[in-house]
Design a protein around this motif. Structure first.
Motif, short mmCIF file in Angstrom:
data_model
loop_
_atom_site.label_atom_id
_atom_site.label_comp_id
_atom_site.label_asym_id
_atom_site.label_seq_id
_atom_site.Cartn_x
_atom_site.Cartn_y
_atom_site.Cartn_z
N ALA A 60 43.18 47.55 39.75
CA ALA A 60 42.14 48.03 38.84
C ALA A 60 41.73 46.93 37.85
O ALA A 60 40.54 46.79 37.52
N ARG A 61 42.68 46.14 37.39
CA ARG A 61 42.37 45.07 36.44
C ARG A 61 41.49 44.00 37.10
O ARG A 61 40.64 43.40 36.45
N SER A 62 41.70 43.77 38.40
CA SER A 62 40.93 42.73 39.09
C SER A 62 39.44 43.06 39.14
O SER A 62 38.61 42.17 39.36
N LYS A 63 39.08 44.34 38.95
CA LYS A 63 37.67 44.73 39.00
C LYS A 63 36.90 44.22 37.77
O LYS A 63 35.66 44.28 37.76
N TYR A 64 37.63 43.76 36.73
CA TYR A 64 36.95 43.14 35.59
C TYR A 64 36.42 41.74 35.95
O TYR A 64 35.51 41.24 35.30
N TYR A 65 37.00 41.12 36.97
CA TYR A 65 36.62 39.75 37.31
C TYR A 65 35.33 39.77 38.13
O TYR A 65 34.99 40.76 38.77
N PRO A 66 34.59 38.65 38.13
CA PRO A 66 33.36 38.60 38.94
C PRO A 66 33.67 38.74 40.42
O PRO A 66 34.74 38.34 40.90
N MET A 67 32.70 39.32 41.13
CA MET A 67 32.80 39.39 42.58
C MET A 67 32.22 38.11 43.15
O MET A 67 31.02 37.84 43.01
N VAL A 68 33.06 37.30 43.75
CA VAL A 68 32.66 35.98 44.23
C VAL A 68 32.78 35.94 45.74
O VAL A 68 33.75 36.43 46.31
N PRO A 126 29.66 42.73 36.78
CA PRO A 126 29.14 43.95 36.14
C PRO A 126 29.28 43.84 34.62
O PRO A 126 30.33 43.46 34.11
N ILE A 127 28.20 44.16 33.92
CA ILE A 127 28.25 44.13 32.45
C ILE A 127 28.14 45.53 31.85
O ILE A 127 28.43 45.73 30.67
N TYR A 128 27.75 46.49 32.65
CA TYR A 128 27.73 47.89 32.19
C TYR A 128 27.94 48.79 33.40
O TYR A 128 27.21 48.71 34.38
N THR A 129 28.98 49.64 33.33
CA THR A 129 29.26 50.56 34.44
C THR A 129 29.38 52.00 33.96
O THR A 129 29.88 52.85 34.69
N ILE A 303 24.88 41.09 36.46
CA ILE A 303 24.23 39.78 36.50
C ILE A 303 24.97 38.94 37.54
O ILE A 303 26.15 39.18 37.82
N GLY A 304 24.25 37.99 38.11
CA GLY A 304 24.88 37.18 39.13
C GLY A 304 24.08 35.94 39.42
O GLY A 304 23.11 35.60 38.72
N GLY A 305 24.46 35.24 40.43
CA GLY A 305 23.77 34.02 40.80
C GLY A 305 24.27 33.48 42.12
O GLY A 305 25.27 33.95 42.67
N ARG A 306 23.51 32.49 42.60
CA ARG A 306 23.90 31.85 43.85
C ARG A 306 23.64 30.36 43.73
O ARG A 306 22.57 29.94 43.27
N ALA A 307 24.60 29.56 44.11
CA ALA A 307 24.45 28.11 44.15
C ALA A 307 24.81 27.64 45.55
O ALA A 307 25.80 28.10 46.13
N GLY A 308 23.96 26.71 46.10
CA GLY A 308 24.26 26.29 47.46
C GLY A 308 23.54 25.02 47.85
O GLY A 308 22.69 24.49 47.13
N TYR A 309 23.91 24.55 49.02
CA TYR A 309 23.28 23.40 49.66
C TYR A 309 22.74 23.87 51.01
O TYR A 309 23.38 24.67 51.69
N SER A 310 21.59 23.32 51.37
CA SER A 310 21.02 23.66 52.67
C SER A 310 20.34 22.45 53.29
O SER A 310 19.81 21.59 52.59
#
Length: 447
Positions: A60-68, A126-129, A303-310
């Motif tokens: 349950a505590r791990s759900k505070y971390y970002p989903m990567v 997640p910033i508001y659930t 909120i989220g984001g994506r960083a990558g190379y193509s």
């Protein structure tokens, strides 16, 4: 020669006893309780349940971390994915007019991306659930606390069951000692009866009556010894060492104290009980589940984001993308509201359940004290009965020898002494168990 024969006979008996007792473990009550607290199957199951609750808490505590997440993609197409036509068919026909080898549309088409590769990392936070994460974590913490408290409650039950088996074995051993003493006493009575019969002062009925009682005692002793073996096996199984041959240590001090020295007010006893805290946790758990049901009807903001190379054309390019998302439950709203109402009803049930069980605890505490008081009185009565029965037996035996009483009266006095001794052992055993139970139901672990 006779002395040598006696010596070898005693040696044989000693060796036989040594072989019979080889490997048997004599355990005190404290050792039995300590072993049961480690090895009893209920204790082991509760420990595993606690470990599961701790893992659930970390989950349950791990759900505070970002989903990567990370992705690696490579593709190759049969044809180009992008085709850019510079001229249409009419323009190509006009340019090709009069030429032997006319142009085609493909001659004026730019082709792009037939194969490519990309690497990327995506994350969402997640910033508001609506309170989901917070309440899920509180619920996980409650489960850990509840499992720890259940371990304490189980520990108390294991202690009481261990004491019950232990004192029952002690009681049977004491009864065995009593029967042994009675057999010796009956042997003397039998000798008296034989002497009187041989002197012609009575008939043979007295001798036969004594012999019948001796047979009765022998039969009773066999049944008692078999029961003792079964209880010793049950105790070994209960404390988690079923593969060992154990017996109980008889050299213990039966600490009999007046009930009023242990008395505690009912309200203080209830406050001391681990079960009271468990009931509080049960109510709090239902409150959190109701809040979670309500949160399921509220939006989620992330909120989220994506960083990558193509690499799609000729070189690797980097890119960064920011994301803001709002998930609004629409169809779940009219279904989740029923779940919310159900959780509200469960919350009220938990409150009523707590109130009812607190009242039951009050009755249990009073019953435990009444039982302690009753068993204490029984020990006092039993002590007096033993003294009176022994004196009565002494007088009846003297009267029989003097021809002032019958064998029936003497044997009846012998039975009364046996009953008095057996009742004393039973009364002490029941008192010690009642004392432990009262200490447990008043929230004390001084047992």
């Amino acid at each position: 020669m006779k002395r040598n024969n006696k010596f070898f006979l005693l040696l044989a008996v000693a060796l036989t006893y040594a072989v019979a007792s080889h490997g048997q473990t004599i355990m005190t009550l404290k050792e039995c309780v300590q072993t049961a607290r480690k090895n009893n199957i209920m204790v082991k199951n509760n420990y595993n349940d606690l470990q599961m609750a701790l893992e659930q808490k970390e989950y349950a505590r791990s759900k505070y971390y970002p989903m990567v997440g990370a992705s690696v993609i490579h593709f190759e197409a049969l044809d180009h994915l992008i085709k850019l036509r510079l001229l249409d068919q009419a323009d190509v026909d006009m340019l090709s007019e009069g030429m032997e080898d006319p142009f085609t549309v493909d001659d004026f088409t730019l082709n792009f991306i037939k194969k490519g590769s990309s690497l990327g990392v995506t994350f969402f936070q997640p910033i508001y659930t609506g309170g989901r994460l917070t309440n899920y974590n509180k619920l996980a913490d409650l489960q850990v606390d509840g499992r720890r408290m259940l371990m304490e409650v189980t520990d108390d039950k294991v202690v009481m069951a261990t004491e019950f088996l232990y004192y029952k074995i002690v009681e049977l051993h004491e009864t065995d000692k009593t029967l042994d003493a009675m057999e010796k006493s009956l042997a003397l009575i039998h000798q008296d009866a034989v002497n009187i019969y041989e002197n012609g002062m009575t008939n043979k009925n007295d001798v036969l009556s004594v012999e019948l009682m001796q047979d009765e005692l022998s039969s009773l002793r066999i049944r008692m010894q078999n029961s003792c073996k079964l209880l010793r096996r049950a105790l070994a199984k209960h404390i988690g060492i079923a593969d060992k041959d154990i017996d109980v240590d008889m050299t213990f001090d039966a600490d009999i104290v007046a009930p009023e020295t242990l008395m505690m007010s009912t309200q203080n006893a209830i406050n001391n009980r681990t079960e009271t805290q468990l009931l509080d946790i049960w109510v709090e758990k239902s409150v959190l589940e109701r809040k979670i049901a309500k949160a399921n009807m509220l939006p989620v903001v992330m909120i989220g984001g994506r960083a990558g190379y193509s690499k799609l054309l000729s070189k690797w390019d980097s890119n960064v993308l920011g994301i803001v998302g709002v998930q609004i439950p629409i169809s779940p709203f009219w279904s989740e509201k029923h779940e919310y109402k159900r959780k509200k009803i469960e919350e009220q049930k938990a409150i009523d359940f707590r109130k009812d069980n607190l009242e039951m605890m009050s009755l249990e505490i009073q019953d435990a004290y009444d039982n302690l008081e009753s068993t204490y009185r029984q020990t006092q009565i039993a002590e007096k009965s033993v003294t009176r029965a022994e004196e009565n037996l002494r007088i009846c035996r003297e009267h029989y020898r003097g021809g002032l009483s019958t064998m029936t009266v003497l044997l009846d006095a012998q039975r009364q002494q046996q009953q008095a001794l057996t009742q004393r052992h039973s009364a002490i055993s029941e008192y010690l168990q009642a004392k432990t139970r009262y200490l447990i139901v008043t929230g004390r672990n001084t047992y």
